[in-house]
Design a protein around this motif. Structure first.
Motif, PDB file in Angstrom:
ATOM      1  N   ALA A  21      -5.358   0.268  -1.214  1.00 27.64           N
ATOM      2  CA  ALA A  21      -4.109   0.780  -1.787  1.00 27.64           C
ATOM      3  C   ALA A  21      -2.945   0.557  -0.825  1.00 27.64           C
ATOM      4  O   ALA A  21      -1.843   0.182  -1.250  1.00 27.64           O
ATOM      5  CB  ALA A  21      -4.254   2.266  -2.111  1.00 27.64           C
ATOM      6  N   ALA A  22      -3.186   0.773   0.467  1.00 26.50           N
ATOM      7  CA  ALA A  22      -2.135   0.572   1.467  1.00 26.50           C
ATOM      8  C   ALA A  22      -1.697  -0.882   1.506  1.00 26.50           C
ATOM      9  O   ALA A  22      -0.499  -1.186   1.599  1.00 26.50           O
ATOM     10  CB  ALA A  22      -2.634   1.013   2.838  1.00 26.50           C
ATOM     11  N   GLN A  28       3.870  -4.417  -2.657  1.00 23.66           N
ATOM     12  CA  GLN A  28       4.575  -4.089  -3.895  1.00 23.66           C
ATOM     13  C   GLN A  28       5.621  -2.980  -3.725  1.00 23.66           C
ATOM     14  O   GLN A  28       6.239  -2.566  -4.699  1.00 23.66           O
ATOM     15  CB  GLN A  28       3.554  -3.635  -4.956  1.00 23.66           C
ATOM     16  CG  GLN A  28       2.483  -4.666  -5.273  1.00 23.66           C
ATOM     17  CD  GLN A  28       3.012  -5.841  -6.056  1.00 23.66           C
ATOM     18  OE1 GLN A  28       3.878  -5.685  -6.912  1.00 23.66           O
ATOM     19  NE2 GLN A  28       2.487  -7.031  -5.783  1.00 23.66           N
ATOM     20  N   GLN A  29       5.767  -2.484  -2.494  1.00 24.75           N
ATOM     21  CA  GLN A  29       6.687  -1.373  -2.228  1.00 24.75           C
ATOM     22  C   GLN A  29       6.338  -0.158  -3.092  1.00 24.75           C
ATOM     23  O   GLN A  29       7.205   0.463  -3.716  1.00 24.75           O
ATOM     24  CB  GLN A  29       8.140  -1.803  -2.475  1.00 24.75           C
ATOM     25  CG  GLN A  29       8.591  -2.983  -1.641  1.00 24.75           C
ATOM     26  CD  GLN A  29       8.574  -2.690  -0.145  1.00 24.75           C
ATOM     27  OE1 GLN A  29       9.157  -1.722   0.311  1.00 24.75           O
ATOM     28  NE2 GLN A  29       7.868  -3.522   0.607  1.00 24.75           N
ATOM     29  N   LYS A  73      -3.213   7.841   9.822  1.00 26.04           N
ATOM     30  CA  LYS A  73      -3.767   6.524  10.155  1.00 26.04           C
ATOM     31  C   LYS A  73      -2.625   5.521  10.362  1.00 26.04           C
ATOM     32  O   LYS A  73      -1.607   5.559   9.640  1.00 26.04           O
ATOM     33  CB  LYS A  73      -4.680   6.022   9.021  1.00 26.04           C
ATOM     34  CG  LYS A  73      -5.834   6.977   8.669  1.00 26.04           C
ATOM     35  CD  LYS A  73      -6.895   6.935   9.716  1.00 26.04           C
ATOM     36  CE  LYS A  73      -8.115   7.779   9.435  1.00 26.04           C
ATOM     37  NZ  LYS A  73      -8.286   8.461   8.208  1.00 26.04           N
ATOM     38  N   ASP A  74      -2.825   4.616  11.291  1.00 26.06           N
ATOM     39  CA  ASP A  74      -1.787   3.616  11.577  1.00 26.06           C
ATOM     40  C   ASP A  74      -1.492   2.734  10.367  1.00 26.06           C
ATOM     41  O   ASP A  74      -0.350   2.348  10.134  1.00 26.06           O
ATOM     42  CB  ASP A  74      -2.210   2.736  12.757  1.00 26.06           C
ATOM     43  CG  ASP A  74      -2.143   3.472  14.094  1.00 26.06           C
ATOM     44  OD1 ASP A  74      -1.432   4.492  14.167  1.00 26.06           O
ATOM     45  OD2 ASP A  74      -2.803   3.023  15.052  1.00 26.06           O
ATOM     46  N   TYR A  75      -2.541   2.404   9.581  1.00 28.54           N
ATOM     47  CA  TYR A  75      -2.331   1.489   8.455  1.00 28.54           C
ATOM     48  C   TYR A  75      -1.523   2.115   7.312  1.00 28.54           C
ATOM     49  O   TYR A  75      -1.118   1.419   6.384  1.00 28.54           O
ATOM     50  CB  TYR A  75      -3.662   0.938   7.937  1.00 28.54           C
ATOM     51  CG  TYR A  75      -4.609   1.956   7.349  1.00 28.54           C
ATOM     52  CD1 TYR A  75      -4.481   2.389   6.032  1.00 28.54           C
ATOM     53  CD2 TYR A  75      -5.664   2.468   8.110  1.00 28.54           C
ATOM     54  CE1 TYR A  75      -5.362   3.317   5.488  1.00 28.54           C
ATOM     55  CE2 TYR A  75      -6.544   3.389   7.562  1.00 28.54           C
ATOM     56  CZ  TYR A  75      -6.391   3.809   6.262  1.00 28.54           C
ATOM     57  OH  TYR A  75      -7.266   4.725   5.722  1.00 28.54           O
ATOM     58  N   LEU A  76      -1.277   3.419   7.409  1.00 32.73           N
ATOM     59  CA  LEU A  76      -0.483   4.098   6.382  1.00 32.73           C
ATOM     60  C   LEU A  76       0.979   4.286   6.804  1.00 32.73           C
ATOM     61  O   LEU A  76       1.786   4.790   6.018  1.00 32.73           O
ATOM     62  CB  LEU A  76      -1.097   5.463   6.048  1.00 32.73           C
ATOM     63  CG  LEU A  76      -2.483   5.421   5.390  1.00 32.73           C
ATOM     64  CD1 LEU A  76      -3.052   6.831   5.268  1.00 32.73           C
ATOM     65  CD2 LEU A  76      -2.412   4.768   4.014  1.00 32.73           C
ATOM     66  N   LYS A  77       1.290   3.885   8.027  1.00 33.38           N
ATOM     67  CA  LYS A  77       2.654   4.044   8.526  1.00 33.38           C
ATOM     68  C   LYS A  77       3.628   3.222   7.679  1.00 33.38           C
ATOM     69  O   LYS A  77       3.364   2.079   7.334  1.00 33.38           O
ATOM     70  CB  LYS A  77       2.755   3.603   9.994  1.00 33.38           C
ATOM     71  CG  LYS A  77       1.824   4.324  10.949  1.00 33.38           C
ATOM     72  CD  LYS A  77       2.096   5.816  11.015  1.00 33.38           C
ATOM     73  CE  LYS A  77       1.180   6.476  12.060  1.00 33.38           C
ATOM     74  NZ  LYS A  77       1.292   7.950  12.046  1.00 33.38           N
ATOM     75  N   GLY A  78       4.752   3.831   7.339  1.00 28.44           N
ATOM     76  CA  GLY A  78       5.776   3.140   6.570  1.00 28.44           C
ATOM     77  C   GLY A  78       5.572   3.159   5.078  1.00 28.44           C
ATOM     78  O   GLY A  78       6.393   2.630   4.325  1.00 28.44           O
TER      79      GLY A  78
END
Length: 273
Positions: A21-22, A28-29, A73-78
């Motif tokens: 999903a991330a 896809q913003q 989690k780092d991969y969810l940043k932003g």
């Protein structure tokens, strides 16, 4: 693809789904709604002394803390994340949340790719699929850098599946994936000659108003054909139609939809008919 729902139970499988999903959300913003179903102790709900709000609040706060830690989690940043916690494990609520937030798809994990029956037999994934009005993507393993180049859509070319085909085609377009449409020709009563098969396919595509290349693939069963064809083109994703609350068992015949999902090495996405 503005909003993606990811049900999580803090397992590694639900994290696989969250990572997919991330990856999609960044491209896809999209916003991710992270949904946790809080299973209250039945003793709290059915106690003769009545409902225990203080215990419910405690469990809710505990779930909020655990979910917050799970999402650190780092991969969810932003990525825009919205945690959602529901008190009861009622899978119809997933569809209600999807409708409320105008979600585009649900991504969830399942336990393994070795044909475990619990994946789609009375499982959480099957219940979500049955209730969902939007596509459900089932992930069974970690998929680093998730990218869909080749997307197989297996179809029986009956008019009832036209809406599912349109959704699959739109999904492929959004992701920039090549859509491989396949008709599985099997021996026995359902066998069609090449001419008859193409006549059926052409009528279907005419109704859909689509110019789409279709492969006729011969195999001993539909599920083997879908899986073997997908392997032959190195598919990244398999799409199948489902009748929703009637369950995946009504895709084609018998439990073919379940077998495809259980035995597929790649993710499977369902589209509601």
């Amino acid at each position: 693809m503005k909003t993606i729902i990811v049900p999580v139970d803090f397992s590694e499988q639900s994290e696989y789904a969250l990572k997919v999903a991330a990856s999609l959300a960044k491209k896809q913003q999209s916003e991710i709604l992270v949904l946790h179903m809080l299973e209250l102790n039945e003793a709290i709900i059915t106690s003769s002394e009545g409902f225990h709000p203080e215990q419910t609040v405690f469990l809710l706060k505990l779930a909020e803390k655990r979910l917050s830690e799970f999402l650190d989690k780092d991969y969810l940043k932003g990525i825009k994340l919205t945690p959602v916690i529901k008190h009861f494990k009622v899978f119809g609520e997933v569809n209600e949340i999807a409708e409320k937030h105008n979600a585009d798809m649900i991504i969830m994990g399942s336990h393994g790719s070795d044909g475990l029956k619990e994946i789609f037999v009375g499982s959480n994934a099957e219940k979500v699929v049955r209730y969902s009005e939007i596509p459900v993507l089932v992930v069974k393993s970690e998929l680093p850098g998730f990218k869909i180049d080749n997307f197989v859509f297996a179809c029986n070319f009956k008019s009832e599946s036209l809406s599912a085909f349109q959704k699959a085609r739109d999904f492929a377009s959004k992701l920039g994936a090549k859509l491989h449409m396949v008709y599985i020709n099997t021996p026995g009563d359902d066998f069609l000659s090449t001419n008859d098969a193409y006549e059926k396919i052409n009528k279907y595509l005419e109704m859909a108003g689509a110019g789409q290349e279709v492969t006729i693939y011969n195999d001993y069963s539909v599920e083997k054909g879908v899986l073997n064809f997908s392997d032959s083109i190195s598919a990244d994703l398999i799409g199948i139609p489902t009748h929703g609350r009637k369950g995946l068992s009504h895709f084609f015949m018998g439990s073919i939809g379940e077998d495809i999902t259980n035995h597929s090495k790649v993710p499977v996405i369902t589209f509601k008919i």
